[in-house]
Design an enzyme around this catalytic site. Structure first.
Site, PDB file in Angstrom:
ATOM      1  N   CYS A  89      -5.616   7.469 -42.730  1.00  0.00           N
ATOM      2  CA  CYS A  89      -6.561   7.840 -41.678  1.00  0.00           C
ATOM      3  C   CYS A  89      -5.833   8.526 -40.521  1.00  0.00           C
ATOM      4  O   CYS A  89      -5.352   9.638 -40.684  1.00  0.00           O
ATOM      5  CB  CYS A  89      -7.366   6.616 -41.256  1.00  0.00           C
ATOM      6  SG  CYS A  89      -8.940   7.068 -40.498  1.00  0.00           S
ATOM      7  N   HIS A 196      -9.309   3.682 -46.253  1.00  0.00           N
ATOM      8  CA  HIS A 196      -8.383   2.621 -45.847  1.00  0.00           C
ATOM      9  C   HIS A 196      -8.134   1.609 -46.967  1.00  0.00           C
ATOM     10  O   HIS A 196      -8.835   0.592 -47.045  1.00  0.00           O
ATOM     11  CB  HIS A 196      -8.982   1.845 -44.664  1.00  0.00           C
ATOM     12  CG  HIS A 196      -8.982   2.590 -43.378  1.00  0.00           C
ATOM     13  ND1 HIS A 196      -7.970   2.486 -42.452  1.00  0.00           N
ATOM     14  CD2 HIS A 196      -9.884   3.462 -42.865  1.00  0.00           C
ATOM     15  CE1 HIS A 196      -8.247   3.258 -41.407  1.00  0.00           C
ATOM     16  NE2 HIS A 196      -9.400   3.857 -41.633  1.00  0.00           N
ATOM     17  N   GLU A 198      -5.877  -0.598 -47.125  1.00  0.00           N
ATOM     18  CA  GLU A 198      -5.454  -1.894 -46.559  1.00  0.00           C
ATOM     19  C   GLU A 198      -6.647  -2.771 -46.186  1.00  0.00           C
ATOM     20  O   GLU A 198      -6.494  -3.967 -45.975  1.00  0.00           O
ATOM     21  CB  GLU A 198      -4.523  -1.671 -45.353  1.00  0.00           C
ATOM     22  CG  GLU A 198      -5.186  -1.312 -44.035  1.00  0.00           C
ATOM     23  CD  GLU A 198      -5.653   0.144 -43.928  1.00  0.00           C
ATOM     24  OE1 GLU A 198      -5.591   0.876 -44.936  1.00  0.00           O
ATOM     25  OE2 GLU A 198      -6.088   0.534 -42.819  1.00  0.00           O
TER      26      GLU A 198
HETATM   27  N1  LIG Z   1      -9.540   4.640 -38.336  1.00  0.00           N
HETATM   28  C1  LIG Z   1      -8.859   5.677 -37.933  1.00  0.00           C
HETATM   29  O1  LIG Z   1      -7.684   5.824 -38.220  1.00  0.00           O
HETATM   30  C2  LIG Z   1      -9.581   6.675 -37.071  1.00  0.00           C
HETATM   31  C3  LIG Z   1      -8.950   8.025 -37.211  1.00  0.00           C
HETATM   32  C4  LIG Z   1      -9.279   9.027 -36.142  1.00  0.00           C
HETATM   33  N2  LIG Z   1      -8.853   8.638 -34.877  1.00  0.00           N
HETATM   34  C5  LIG Z   1     -10.692   9.488 -36.279  1.00  0.00           C
HETATM   35  O2  LIG Z   1     -11.610   8.948 -35.688  1.00  0.00           O
HETATM   36  O3  LIG Z   1     -10.871  10.401 -37.018  1.00  0.00           O
END
Ligand SMILES: NC(=O)CC[C@H](N)C(=O)O
Length: 221
Positions: A89, A196, A198
């Protein structure tokens, strides 16, 4: 194999990542601070992880400031020596900003933050995994020339898909080009993905598909 998890100001998935690696996957983990730069405790068989979040408040562009931290310079050197690097992410956004991965993550096509389960297809073995996403800027985009290279070198590791495996823009949570959910570099030691894994490693959470991502990418048990 050892994992180093880098914490930036604004990281918010670092704890989840450390917990998944240590508790669910039983790996050795060292937490790293973005202002440090020492990676001498890792060798190229190990992996540096850039977790999700809002590094430096997502100001300017997601990942654009984190990319200049002193630890990132060491991570770039580590990757260039063949060490494994994995960004999830915001970590994926940092990897694209730092040039370790091609392309860029743009604002989602529907212009909203999205947080939900998605299905992704592993393009090596065709396996379909249920992995959650949580982002506002997850729409992968690359120039025509970069995209041609990415496809030619089989760098698309995960694509958003329907539960039955069909790949169509309608099954993408963000409108990514070619429904790209994750890519690797050409040398296959740097990986980035928006979903994600994790967050899907514990039976207590009702989904352990995320373990398969770590096992596939890093050949761990
Ligand atoms: N959960 C995250 O890593 C968010 C990623 C990023 N800041 C976004 O909103 O795109």
């Amino acid at each position: 194999m050892k994992f180093g998890v880098v914490v930036f100001p604004g990281s918010n998935c670092d704890r989840d990542m450390i917990n998944a690696l240590q508790t669910d996957l039983r790996q050795e983990v060292i937490t790293l601070w973005h202002k440090d730069k020492d990676l001498s405790m890792f060798d190229t068989g190990d992996c540096i992880v850039l977790p999700g979040g809002f590094s430096f408040g997502d100001y300017l562009r997601c990942g654009a400031i984190a990319r200049f931290s002193s630890m990132m310079q060491s991570v770039i050197d580590f990757a260039n020596k063949g060490g494994k690097v994995f960004g999830v992410c915001n970590g994926f956004q940092v990897l694209c900003e730092s040039g370790l991965l091609p392309g860029v993550l743009l604002q989602n096509a529907h212009m909203q933050f999205t947080c939900k389960n998605t299905f992704i297809r592993n393009n090596v073995d065709g396996e379909i995994l249920k992995i959650p996403v949580a982002h506002g800027e997850g729409r992968f985009f690359a120039s025509e020339a970069d995209l041609e290279e990415i496809e030619k070198n089989n760098q698309i590791i995960y694509s958003y898909c329907h539960e039955d495996g069909e790949i169509h823009i309608d099954h993408s949570p963000n409108g990514s080009i070619k429904s790209i959910a994750g890519i690797s570099n050409k040398q296959r030691n740097v990986f980035g993905m928006m979903p994600h894994p994790e967050r899907a490693c514990s039976e207590a959470l009702g989904n352990t598909d995320g373990r398969k991502v770590f096992r596939e990418l890093f050949s761990i048990n």
